[in-house]
Write a protein that holds these residues in place. Structure first.
Motif, short mmCIF file in Angstrom:
data_model
loop_
_atom_site.label_atom_id
_atom_site.label_comp_id
_atom_site.label_asym_id
_atom_site.label_seq_id
_atom_site.Cartn_x
_atom_site.Cartn_y
_atom_site.Cartn_z
N THR A 279 -21.48 -18.84 -23.78
CA THR A 279 -21.82 -17.49 -24.21
C THR A 279 -22.99 -16.93 -23.40
O THR A 279 -23.40 -15.80 -23.62
CB THR A 279 -22.21 -17.49 -25.70
OG1 THR A 279 -23.30 -18.39 -25.91
CG2 THR A 279 -21.03 -17.89 -26.56
N ARG A 280 -23.52 -17.74 -22.48
CA ARG A 280 -24.69 -17.31 -21.71
C ARG A 280 -24.41 -17.17 -20.22
O ARG A 280 -25.27 -16.71 -19.49
CB ARG A 280 -25.83 -18.32 -21.87
CG ARG A 280 -26.06 -18.81 -23.27
CD ARG A 280 -26.59 -17.71 -24.16
NE ARG A 280 -26.73 -18.19 -25.53
CZ ARG A 280 -26.96 -17.42 -26.57
NH1 ARG A 280 -27.07 -16.12 -26.42
NH2 ARG A 280 -27.05 -17.93 -27.79
N HIS A 281 -23.25 -17.62 -19.75
CA HIS A 281 -22.96 -17.59 -18.33
C HIS A 281 -21.59 -16.95 -18.11
O HIS A 281 -20.72 -17.02 -18.97
CB HIS A 281 -22.93 -19.00 -17.73
CG HIS A 281 -24.25 -19.73 -17.84
ND1 HIS A 281 -24.64 -20.35 -18.99
CD2 HIS A 281 -25.23 -19.93 -16.93
CE1 HIS A 281 -25.83 -20.92 -18.79
NE2 HIS A 281 -26.21 -20.67 -17.56
N VAL A 282 -21.41 -16.37 -16.93
CA VAL A 282 -20.11 -15.79 -16.58
C VAL A 282 -19.40 -16.62 -15.51
O VAL A 282 -18.32 -16.28 -15.07
CB VAL A 282 -20.26 -14.34 -16.10
CG1 VAL A 282 -20.77 -13.46 -17.22
CG2 VAL A 282 -21.18 -14.27 -14.89
N PHE A 283 -20.06 -17.70 -15.04
CA PHE A 283 -19.39 -18.60 -14.10
C PHE A 283 -19.93 -19.98 -14.28
O PHE A 283 -20.93 -20.19 -14.95
CB PHE A 283 -19.57 -18.15 -12.64
CG PHE A 283 -21.00 -18.17 -12.17
CD1 PHE A 283 -21.56 -19.31 -11.64
CD2 PHE A 283 -21.79 -17.04 -12.27
CE1 PHE A 283 -22.87 -19.33 -11.21
CE2 PHE A 283 -23.10 -17.04 -11.83
CZ PHE A 283 -23.65 -18.19 -11.32
#
Length: 283
Positions: A279-283
């Motif tokens: 929920t904190r990173h997009v990769f």
């Protein structure tokens, strides 16, 4: 699209040269020209405010750029003429994969806002400034270092594949045309070891910088994030690998197999855990 096709054509040129004993000068120049185009597109994106770390597509574009840059430098410094045939196909596969499954990019600010973060923190995640003047620079630094560590591990896996192919031919005493293009085993083992060590140092810095910025933005909740847990597991794996090399003398085939396993963990973390279980990173 032009970058993907350029790298694909260069990879084909490298492979053809390996199989036919032809010169690979055209493939090497095509890879360099394509990388120059890649650099220009990346620079334009950054100059127009498109931060390359806030979407899976952007991160893959940056990762491919760093991957090819390091590979071209390694190719020139160590004379690893066959490296292009092994380093470019994964870059092409990642670019095609992210284009195929892409859709609307998940912007960092949106992701942060969805989690109920303060507006200032969400803006910092998006690199837009906001109330935390230190959040965005830390996040930029954290993302760049993390992706560069992936580049080092990826190139180490390419060298590991080259090592295993060469070592198999030597053991079976059945030599193909590929044998003449691949460097000596000791040279590939040493380069693989150096890349893993560099990747481990970068990953350590990425975890440290991420911890500093996450503590400011998310309090203690960041510790339970899937990406954080998977990254720590990858760090422990490579730390164990380096320890086994230094203490128990593991090298050669063992190092090559462990390098491939480690990069599989990195890819799983990058392609699955980050986009889907974090929920904190997009990769």
């Amino acid at each position: 699209m032009a970058v993907t096709l350029g790298y694909l054509a260069a990879a084909g040129g490298y492979a053809w040269a390996l199989g036919s004993l032809a010169r690979d000068a055209a493939a090497r120049w095509l890879a360099r020209v394509t990388w120059a185009v890649h650099t220009g597109l990346l620079a334009v994106a950054v100059a127009t405010g498109h931060v390359p770390f806030l979407s899976p597509q952007g991160s893959v574009f940056f990762l491919g750029w760093g991957w090819v840059l390091n590979g071209l430098v390694l190719e020139s410094l160590l004379g690893l003429r066959a490296l292009g045939a092994f380093m470019l196909p994964p870059v092409v596969a990642l670019l095609v994969l992210v284009a195929a499954v892409g859709g609307p990019a998940r912007a960092g600010a949106v992701a942060a806002a969805d989690e109920g973060l303060p507006a200032a923190s969400a803006a910092a995640v998006a690199g837009l400034g906001g109330g935390d003047p230190f959040g965005a620079p830390w996040i930029w630094l954290h993302a760049i270092i993390a992706l560069l560590s992936y580049c080092a591990f990826g190139l180490a896996s390419a060298l590991a594949a080259m090592y295993l192919l060469q070592e198999r031919q030597l053991r079976s005493k059945v030599f193909s045309r590929l044998y003449r293009h691949l460097p000596a085993l000791e040279e590939m083992d040493r380069a693989c070891w150096w890349l893993i060590g560099s990747g481990f140092a970068l990953l350590t810095l990425a975890l440290a910088s991420g911890t500093l910025s996450a503590g400011q933005l998310w309090d203690d909740r960041w510790a339970s994030d899937g990406k954080v847990i998977a990254s720590l597991a990858a760090w422990l794996f490579y730390g164990l690998l380096l320890t086994l090399r230094a203490v128990a003398g593991w090298r050669g085939r063992r190092l090559a197999y462990l390098s491939l396993v480690g990069f599989a963990v990195i890819l799983f973390n990058y392609l699955v855990v980050g986009p889907h279980w974090s929920t904190r990173h997009v990769f």
